[in-house]
Design an enzyme around this catalytic site. Structure first.
Site, PDB file in Angstrom:
ATOM      1  N   HIS A  16       0.821  -1.216   0.000  1.00  0.00           N
ATOM      2  CA  HIS A  16       0.000   0.000   0.000  1.00  0.00           C
ATOM      3  C   HIS A  16       0.860   1.274   0.000  1.00  0.00           C
ATOM      4  O   HIS A  16       1.276   1.745   1.042  1.00  0.00           O
ATOM      5  CB  HIS A  16      -0.898  -0.028   1.252  1.00  0.00           C
ATOM      6  CG  HIS A  16      -2.002   0.974   1.244  1.00  0.00           C
ATOM      7  ND1 HIS A  16      -3.224   0.746   1.835  1.00  0.00           N
ATOM      8  CD2 HIS A  16      -2.084   2.222   0.727  1.00  0.00           C
ATOM      9  CE1 HIS A  16      -3.992   1.805   1.695  1.00  0.00           C
ATOM     10  NE2 HIS A  16      -3.327   2.718   1.026  1.00  0.00           N
ATOM     11  N   LEU A  62       2.204   6.691  -5.017  1.00  0.00           N
ATOM     12  CA  LEU A  62       3.375   7.282  -5.682  1.00  0.00           C
ATOM     13  C   LEU A  62       3.001   8.532  -6.479  1.00  0.00           C
ATOM     14  O   LEU A  62       3.867   9.207  -7.020  1.00  0.00           O
ATOM     15  CB  LEU A  62       4.061   6.249  -6.589  1.00  0.00           C
ATOM     16  CG  LEU A  62       4.605   5.001  -5.868  1.00  0.00           C
ATOM     17  CD1 LEU A  62       5.309   4.071  -6.857  1.00  0.00           C
ATOM     18  CD2 LEU A  62       5.541   5.366  -4.720  1.00  0.00           C
ATOM     19  N   ASP A  98       0.900   2.628   3.689  1.00  0.00           N
ATOM     20  CA  ASP A  98       0.008   3.708   3.235  1.00  0.00           C
ATOM     21  C   ASP A  98       0.799   5.007   3.061  1.00  0.00           C
ATOM     22  O   ASP A  98       0.317   6.099   3.391  1.00  0.00           O
ATOM     23  CB  ASP A  98      -1.181   3.907   4.195  1.00  0.00           C
ATOM     24  CG  ASP A  98      -2.305   4.731   3.565  1.00  0.00           C
ATOM     25  OD1 ASP A  98      -2.197   5.086   2.365  1.00  0.00           O
ATOM     26  OD2 ASP A  98      -3.291   5.018   4.272  1.00  0.00           O
TER      27      ASP A  98
HETATM   28  O1  DOR Z   1      -4.532   9.100   4.675  1.00  0.00           O
HETATM   29  C1  DOR Z   1      -4.788   8.662   3.560  1.00  0.00           C
HETATM   30  N1  DOR Z   1      -4.193   9.142   2.473  1.00  0.00           N
HETATM   31  N2  DOR Z   1      -5.699   7.696   3.460  1.00  0.00           N
HETATM   32  C2  DOR Z   1      -6.143   7.277   2.272  1.00  0.00           C
HETATM   33  O2  DOR Z   1      -6.970   6.422   2.223  1.00  0.00           O
HETATM   34  C3  DOR Z   1      -5.651   7.900   1.030  1.00  0.00           C
HETATM   35  C4  DOR Z   1      -4.328   8.503   1.222  1.00  0.00           C
HETATM   36  C5  DOR Z   1      -3.939   9.447   0.119  1.00  0.00           C
HETATM   37  O3  DOR Z   1      -4.118   9.141  -1.063  1.00  0.00           O
HETATM   38  O4  DOR Z   1      -3.371  10.507   0.432  1.00  0.00           O
HETATM   39 ZN    ZN Z   2      -6.944   4.060   2.365  1.00  0.00          ZN
END
Ligand code: DOR
Ligand code: ZN
Length: 431
Positions: free
Chosen positions: A57, A60, A304
């Protein structure tokens, strides 16, 4: 190019051994070996050798969000963090909901060559939740898409989710769900609870995650499909996952480093660097995440990694975008929250950062055992060293790290992808 790693301990176990690599493969492994002519030698006294990390996850941002990150800068951050494969989420502009965009991301990742970049395809057209994207075309494209997600948003419609899981089952791919019932989180800015009330921020209730995970487990069971739950953040979700796994549902789950370490107590500074979705929760939740990861109810750590340029973060809380950097700090946060307290040993680190993520997505040459004949794809880690996090010094284009100024244990000394050193001593090695 040959490589010789001298005196390392694979998985931090046993006596030190030498590793001889040629043509990208481990050819010898044992004590007292000789370095082949002309091989690059890494003196690995006291260092732990692990299979290269696989991140299910990351964001980029390319195409379309290059002010925050590019495939190149994100790949550099990944290599420095010990990663040898990453899954790039499709919430780009244009959205990666078709073969052209996923093939672009895949090709650009290969050109940069620092880490295997696997594009995640969108589940629905434009991430709008209304119409299924062409999953089969993306799966069969040159990008060989293994995982689909609308991450950033939840696939809220149960019928769309059901159809997606049915296709996933037929195509033998994974649906990764960002579990958030948007009806329950409308306007939300922080974890629903004492801190949000005190700060006057609208709450994001944990039930918005729990209920979607429960529903999706039922749908995945019926479709005999592989479901992956992104960034689990709440204690209650663990109970749902445990029950589903016990019932034989094909469900896997990830936790982020920040949900292992940080809590909503950080929000009192109102610094938007701590704004993330799902939100930072309570100390009871972080404790439950750690226990679930140790137990295996949560399968993997995924970062993430969500870079945001300063203009999206240096603003008031409500206007700031959610997300934080993760690639270069993941190992250290895992060492701090799991290894040091004795919840996970280095075998366990290999499992959650490399083996399980490769298994979930069916990658044949990542997360492999450290043994003769296997690919030379490694992260070499100094377990004793510490470092101080400085956002400006990270390889990402953005610098939104919530760990600014923190001193963390565990330093990635080198990263090796199929015998090629991609990073060493904090420097990226360009192809
Ligand atoms: O904190 C987050 N940022 N959660 C997400 O689900 C998407 C991500 C993002 O694309 O910045
Ligand atoms: Zn997410």
């Amino acid at each position: 190019m040959n490589l010789f790693i001298h005196n390392t301990r694979p998985y931090g176990e046993g006596d030190p051994v030498d590793v001889v690599v040629s043509d990208g493969v481990i050819t010898e492994l044992g004590a007292g070996l000789t370095a082949p002519e002309g091989a690059e030698t890494i003196d690995a006294d006291g260092l732990v050798l692990l299979p290269g990390f696989v991140d299910l996850h990351v964001h980029l941002r390319e195409p379309g969000g290059e002010e925050s990150e590019t495939i190149e800068t994100g790949s550099r951050a990944a290599a420095l963090g010990g990663f040898t494969a990453v899954f790039a989420m499709p919430n780009t502009d244009p959205v990666a909901d078709n073969a052209v965009v996923v093939e672009y991301v895949h090709r650009r990742g290969a050109e940069v060559g620092l880490v295997d970049v696997h594009p995640v395809g969108a589940v629905t057209v434009g991430l709008e939740g209304a119409k299924l994207a062409e999953l089969g075309t993306m799966a069969q494209s040159a990008a060989n898409v293994r995982m689909f997600s609308d991450d950033g948003r939840c696939v809220n419609d149960p019928l769309i989710m059901r159809r997606a899981l049915e296709y996933a089952s037929a195509l033998d791919v994974v649906i990764a769900q960002h579990a958030e019932d948007h009806r329950l989180t409308a306007g939300a800015q922080a974890n629903e609870g004492v801190v949000a009330s005190r700060l006057g921020l609208a709450g994001w209730p944990a039930t918005a995650e729990e209920t979607v995970v429960a529903r999706d487990c039922a749908l995945a069971r019926e479709a005999r499909a592989a479901l992956h739950v992104c960034h689990v953040s709440s204690q209650r979700t663990i109970d749902v996952l445990r029950a589903a796994k016990e019932a034989g549902v094909r469900v896997s789950a990830e936790v982020t480093p920040h949900h292992l370490l940080l809590t909503d107590a950080a929000l009192t500074s109102y610094d938007p660097v701590n704004k993330v979705n799902p939100p930072l929760r309570t100390a009871a939740d972080t404790k439950a995440m750690r226990a679930a990861l140790a137990e295996g109810v949560i399968d993997v750590v995924a970062t993430d990694h969500a870079p945001h340029a300063a203009q999206y973060k240096d603003t008031e809380w409500a206007a700031a975008k959610p997300g934080m950097l993760g690639l270069q700090t993941a190992l250290s946060v895992l060492v701090h929250t799991m290894v040091e307290p004795g919840l996970l040993d280095w075998r366990g680190v290999a499992r959650v950062l490399s083996e399980r993520p490769a298994e979930i997505t069916g990658l044949p040459d990542q997360g492999r055992p450290i043994a003769v004949g296997e690919p030379a794809t490694f992260a070499l880690v100094d377990p004793e060293a510490q470092w101080t996090v400085r956002g400006a010094a990270l390889a990402s284009k953005a610098s939104n790290t919530p760990y600014e100024g923190m001193r963390l244990p565990g330093v990635v000394v080198a990263t090796v992808l199929r015998g090629r050193v991609t990073a060493r001593d904090g420097q990226v090695r360009n192809g």
